[in-house]
Design a protein around this motif. Structure first.
Motif, short mmCIF file in Angstrom:
data_model
loop_
_atom_site.label_atom_id
_atom_site.label_comp_id
_atom_site.label_asym_id
_atom_site.label_seq_id
_atom_site.Cartn_x
_atom_site.Cartn_y
_atom_site.Cartn_z
N GLU A 425 0.82 -1.21 0.00
CA GLU A 425 0.00 0.00 0.00
C GLU A 425 0.86 1.27 0.00
O GLU A 425 0.46 2.29 -0.54
CB GLU A 425 -0.93 0.01 1.22
CG GLU A 425 -2.06 -0.99 1.14
CD GLU A 425 -3.16 -0.58 0.17
OE1 GLU A 425 -3.68 0.53 0.33
OE2 GLU A 425 -3.47 -1.37 -0.74
N LYS A 428 1.54 3.21 -3.09
CA LYS A 428 0.49 4.03 -3.70
C LYS A 428 0.52 5.44 -3.12
O LYS A 428 1.02 5.63 -2.00
CB LYS A 428 -0.89 3.44 -3.39
CG LYS A 428 -1.12 2.05 -3.90
CD LYS A 428 -2.52 1.62 -3.50
CE LYS A 428 -2.78 0.18 -3.85
NZ LYS A 428 -3.97 -0.35 -3.18
N PRO A 429 -0.04 6.43 -3.84
CA PRO A 429 -0.16 7.75 -3.22
C PRO A 429 -1.07 7.67 -1.99
O PRO A 429 -1.97 6.82 -1.95
CB PRO A 429 -0.82 8.60 -4.32
CG PRO A 429 -1.12 7.70 -5.45
CD PRO A 429 -0.57 6.35 -5.18
N GLU A 430 -0.86 8.55 -1.02
CA GLU A 430 -1.59 8.45 0.26
C GLU A 430 -3.10 8.37 0.08
O GLU A 430 -3.78 7.59 0.75
CB GLU A 430 -1.23 9.64 1.14
CG GLU A 430 -0.97 9.16 2.55
CD GLU A 430 -1.59 9.99 3.62
OE1 GLU A 430 -1.32 11.19 3.64
OE2 GLU A 430 -2.34 9.42 4.44
N SER A 431 -3.62 9.17 -0.84
CA SER A 431 -5.08 9.24 -1.00
C SER A 431 -5.68 7.89 -1.43
O SER A 431 -6.86 7.64 -1.22
CB SER A 431 -5.44 10.32 -2.00
OG SER A 431 -4.85 9.98 -3.23
N GLU A 432 -4.87 7.05 -2.04
CA GLU A 432 -5.41 5.77 -2.53
C GLU A 432 -5.18 4.60 -1.58
O GLU A 432 -5.62 3.49 -1.82
CB GLU A 432 -4.77 5.43 -3.89
CG GLU A 432 -5.31 6.30 -5.01
CD GLU A 432 -4.51 6.12 -6.28
OE1 GLU A 432 -3.95 5.03 -6.51
OE2 GLU A 432 -4.43 7.10 -7.05
N ARG A 433 -4.49 4.87 -0.48
CA ARG A 433 -4.18 3.77 0.46
C ARG A 433 -5.40 3.35 1.28
O ARG A 433 -6.31 4.15 1.49
CB ARG A 433 -3.10 4.23 1.45
CG ARG A 433 -1.74 4.12 0.90
CD ARG A 433 -0.73 4.64 1.89
NE ARG A 433 0.31 5.35 1.17
CZ ARG A 433 1.05 6.33 1.65
NH1 ARG A 433 0.89 6.74 2.89
NH2 ARG A 433 1.97 6.90 0.91
N LYS A 438 -3.34 5.27 6.41
CA LYS A 438 -3.20 6.71 6.16
C LYS A 438 -2.53 7.37 7.36
O LYS A 438 -2.62 6.88 8.49
CB LYS A 438 -4.58 7.32 5.91
CG LYS A 438 -5.17 6.82 4.61
CD LYS A 438 -6.25 7.69 4.09
CE LYS A 438 -6.56 7.22 2.68
NZ LYS A 438 -7.83 7.58 2.19
N GLU A 439 -1.90 8.50 7.07
CA GLU A 439 -1.11 9.20 8.09
C GLU A 439 -1.94 9.48 9.35
O GLU A 439 -1.49 9.27 10.47
CB GLU A 439 -0.59 10.51 7.46
CG GLU A 439 0.80 10.93 7.84
CD GLU A 439 1.78 9.81 8.17
OE1 GLU A 439 2.07 8.98 7.28
OE2 GLU A 439 2.25 9.75 9.33
#
Ligand code: ASP
Length: 725
Positions: A425, A428-433, A438-439
């Motif tokens: 994961e 992937k860019p954060e928005s797609e995780r 996520k942070e």
């Protein structure tokens, strides 16, 4: 003598009086209850007054005003109801069992000894327990199905639905931050309802009877009638002083519900009308025969065997270790509950020949479809297409199930799985995780990992992994699949697994975190046999996930069509399967005859409890109860005809898991008991319901009040419930 006169002896008169007798007796036979867990939207159409309700239906459910529905809460996975204007809630003992065991220590064991808060300040936080109240609902089917229909690829259909649902939920929660939104699927591919819930996060323990009362009969009596179990407990809901929902704080105040239930201390008698409001979990009455075959062949026997093996393992391990025993008691209870339920279902499916009946019904449906060209055109291939989907599902068999059980029951397996998934994961860019990665969820993510390390059982876990891999590698659908194929060839499986545990970096949590966060460390490069074994199972899981997405996408369309044509065939609409949303069911207090030459009456008594009680095992008698019984101290909560305190009772209602803790109400909407179980024959209710064998079990309110007063010594609680003493 009455019959001396010839006229009275005439055959015509005898015939007439017989006819009259039959008519009169018919007039007194209560109407047969319908199968069903009616959703809120259907309550007004049932004609409950004809069935026996003595108040207006508006008092039961009124979307424009206050009604009994407002006294209901979903509490954990169970149901509860407000019974005072100070947020007092009644639910089942088994619904707070884990909460109470977690709050206990070996020295101060509330589970064994019971718990009573003598004042509000002494009420204990029920950590992890929350309450939900249904606020409103709305049909959003069109919006959801529009989104589903725009997905071009069938494997994306259910993902599109989930995405849309999430969008609706976010939108609604943004509009009103005090609610939790949920979209529930009422009919697959057809009807989706948005529910808005208020949540209460501060719940506290008020009164919990000792285990010898709250779990009397234990597993021996679970899912069994006759029963003598005081399966009830009291908790209280708290909110911030301004009425808003907040987490535990000393300054919080008891919640003032819109509505609370009045208690009827006189209870109900045989053949009285009763109804239940509650949150039944899941039923499968509208599924096709192949679904039942999957259940009978794979799901039920696999889980039943695994759980009974685990229960045995944990119980043995806990024999001389009271700390371990207390730690595991809640989990064991949950496993045992499912294990016995599945055993009941397996027997029920066989006894009723349910699969054969469903197959016969489907044959007749096909004949009906073929009898009309327009139907044939529209629905002609529905059943055979469902068959095809299931052919594929049968090929996968227990694969998804085994993988799910591995990650649920083997902590190192789960840690390895998280490790692999996280690395994937993070590419992937954060928005797609996935949301856990996520942070903003970092703390939660780390806590999940820490908990797995804390729960790890070094002496038991290798045995569990061995059992699960050995079982799976013997299943037909795993035989040619790695790593199961190689595992089955291992000569010494125990040693092989012991080496896996010895040689893995997972055993060192610091190393685990370091490798996890080091982006340069690639899974392929890590020479770790445990991780590599999980990696190949993980890859199998990915393939299976894709396959089941395609199946679900197809079924989403096919089951909607199937239900559609079935409605036309049967010329009636259906009640949706239970899905944890608020439902009503009604019936009568009534005995039954489960087996040849056997009849069970509907009430058990304190005398019966004493009779059943032995000094050991599941029937250990509570000392105080014995003492009270010896003195015949029945107090005011006596059943006039039985001349005894009624303990449990049965009724022919349609309930399921999740209905635990549901209030049983009389014809006037007053509380007369708390639902907690079903008879063994009724475990099959989740597939099909019948007045003949479906009986649900509740604890009689008179026993509840008697225990609270005489054993708990808590008159103040009775007063709070409005009972005059
Ligand atoms: N005792 C049951 C349960 O475990 C309630 C039921 O399913 O009827 O949920």
């Amino acid at each position: 003598m009455f019959f001396k006169n010839r006229f009275f002896n005439s055959p015509i008169l005898i015939l007439l009086s017989l006819l009259l007798l039959i008519l009169i007796s018919f007039a007194f036979i209560p109407t047969k209850p319908d199968e069903g867990m009616f959703p809120l939207s259907d309550i007004k159409s049932i004609n409950l007054n004809e069935k026996g309700l003595k108040i207006s239906v508006d008092e039961v459910y009124n979307p424009n005003g206050v009604s009994l529905v407002d006294a209901l809460v979903k509490i954990g996975g169970c149901t509860g109801s407000f019974i005072s204007d100070e947020g007092l809630i009644i639910t089942n003992h088994h619904c707070v069992f884990s909460i109470v065991s977690n709050a206990s220590t070996v020295e101060n064991n509330y589970l064994e000894n019971g718990f009573l808060a003598e004042s509000r300040e002494k009420e204990l936080p029920a950590k992890g327990l929350t309450c939900r109240i249904t606020d409103s609902y709305e049909d959003v089917s069109a919006e959801v199905l529009n989104a589903a229909n725009t997905s071009e690829d069938i494997s994306q259909r259910t993902t599109a639905i989930s995405k849309k649902i999430k969008e609706i939920v976010d939108r609604e929660e943004k509009k009103d931050s005090t609610i939790k939104a949920e979209v529930s699927e009422m009919f697959v591919g057809e009807q989706y309802i948005l529910f808005r819930y208020k949540t209460i996060n501060d719940v506290r323990l008020v009164y919990v009877p000792p285990r010898t009362i709250g779990e009397f009969g234990g597993e021996s009596d679970n899912w069994v009638w006759p029963r003598h179990n005081g399966d009830f407990s009291f908790v209280r809901a708290y909110v911030a002083p301004d009425g808003s929902s907040t987490k535990y704080s000393e300054s919080n105040v008891p919640y003032k519900p819109k509505k609370f239930l009045q208690v009827n201390p006189k209870g109900v008698n045989e053949e009285d009308f009763v109804f239940i409001l509650g949150y039944p979990g899941r039923t499968f009455k509208h599924q096709p025969s192949q679904f039942l075959i999957m259940q009978e062949k794979y799901q039920l026997p696999y889980i039943q065997d695994l759980y009974s093996w685990l229960i045995n393992l944990y119980e043995k391990r806990g024999e001389n270790d009271p700390v371990f025993e207390l730690e595991k008691v809640g989990e064991i209870q949950g496993l045992a509950n499912t294990e016995k339920n599945y055993r009941g279902k397996i027997q029920g499916l066989d006894r009723l020949k349910l699969i054969q009946k469903k197959q016969e019904e489907e044959k007749q449906l096909q004949n009906f479809i073929e009898s009309d060209p327009a139907f044939k055109e529209k629905y002609g291939s529905v059943l055979s297409e469902i068959d095809d989907v299931y052919k594929d599902a049968f090929k996968s068999g227990r694969r998804n199930l085994v993988l799910m059980m591995l990650s649920r029951n083997v902590d190192y397996y789960r840690l390895a799985e998280i490790f692999i998934d996280y690395k994937k994961e993070m590419m992937k860019p954060e928005s797609e995780r996935k949301s856990l990665y996520k942070e903003e969820k970092r703390n939660e993510f780390y806590n999940t990992i820490t908990k797995l390390y804390n729960d790890f059982m070094p002496d038991l876990e290798p045995k569990i992994l061995n059992k699960m891999l050995s079982d799976a590698s013997a299943f037909e659908e795993f035989k040619d699949v790695e790593p199961f194929k190689s595992f089955s060839k291992q000569n010494n499986k125990e040693d092989f697994i012991a080496d896996l545990y010895d040689d893995t970096f997972i055993k060192d949590s610091k190393e685990y975190f370091k490798l996890l966060e080091d982006a340069d460390e690639k899974i392929e490069d890590l020479d770790d046999p445990y991780l590599q074994l999980v990696k190949s199972i993980f890859e199998l899981g990915e393939i299976e996930k894709n396959k089941s997405q395609v199946r679900d996408g197809n079924l989403n369309i096919l089951l909607a069509k199937l239900n559609d044509v079935k409605r036309q065939w049967m010329n009636k609409s259906f009640i949706p399967d239970a899905n944890s949303t608020l439902r009503l069911t009604f019936g009568y207090v009534r005995g039954y005859s489960p087996r040849d030459a056997t009849y069970f009456s509907p009430h058990t008594t304190l005398s019966g409890l004493i009779e059943k009680g032995k000094e050991y095992g599941d029937y250990k008698l509570n000392e105080k109860i014995k003492e009270l019984y010896d003195k015949k101290d029945f107090g005011q909560f006596i059943h006039p005809e039985l001349n005894d305190v009624p303990v449990n009772f049965i009724y022919n209602m349609d309930t399921s898991g999740g209905n635990s803790g549901s209030p049983i109400m009389d014809a006037y909407g007053k509380l007369v008991g708390v639902n907690f179980d079903r008879s063994f024959e009724a475990t099959v209710n989740d597939y099909t319901w019948s007045e003949k064998y479906s009986r649900s079990i509740g604890v009689d309110i008179r026993y509840v009040l008697w225990v609270v007063q005489k054993v708990g010594g808590a008159d103040f609680l009775l007063k709070e419930m409005g009972i005059s003493l």
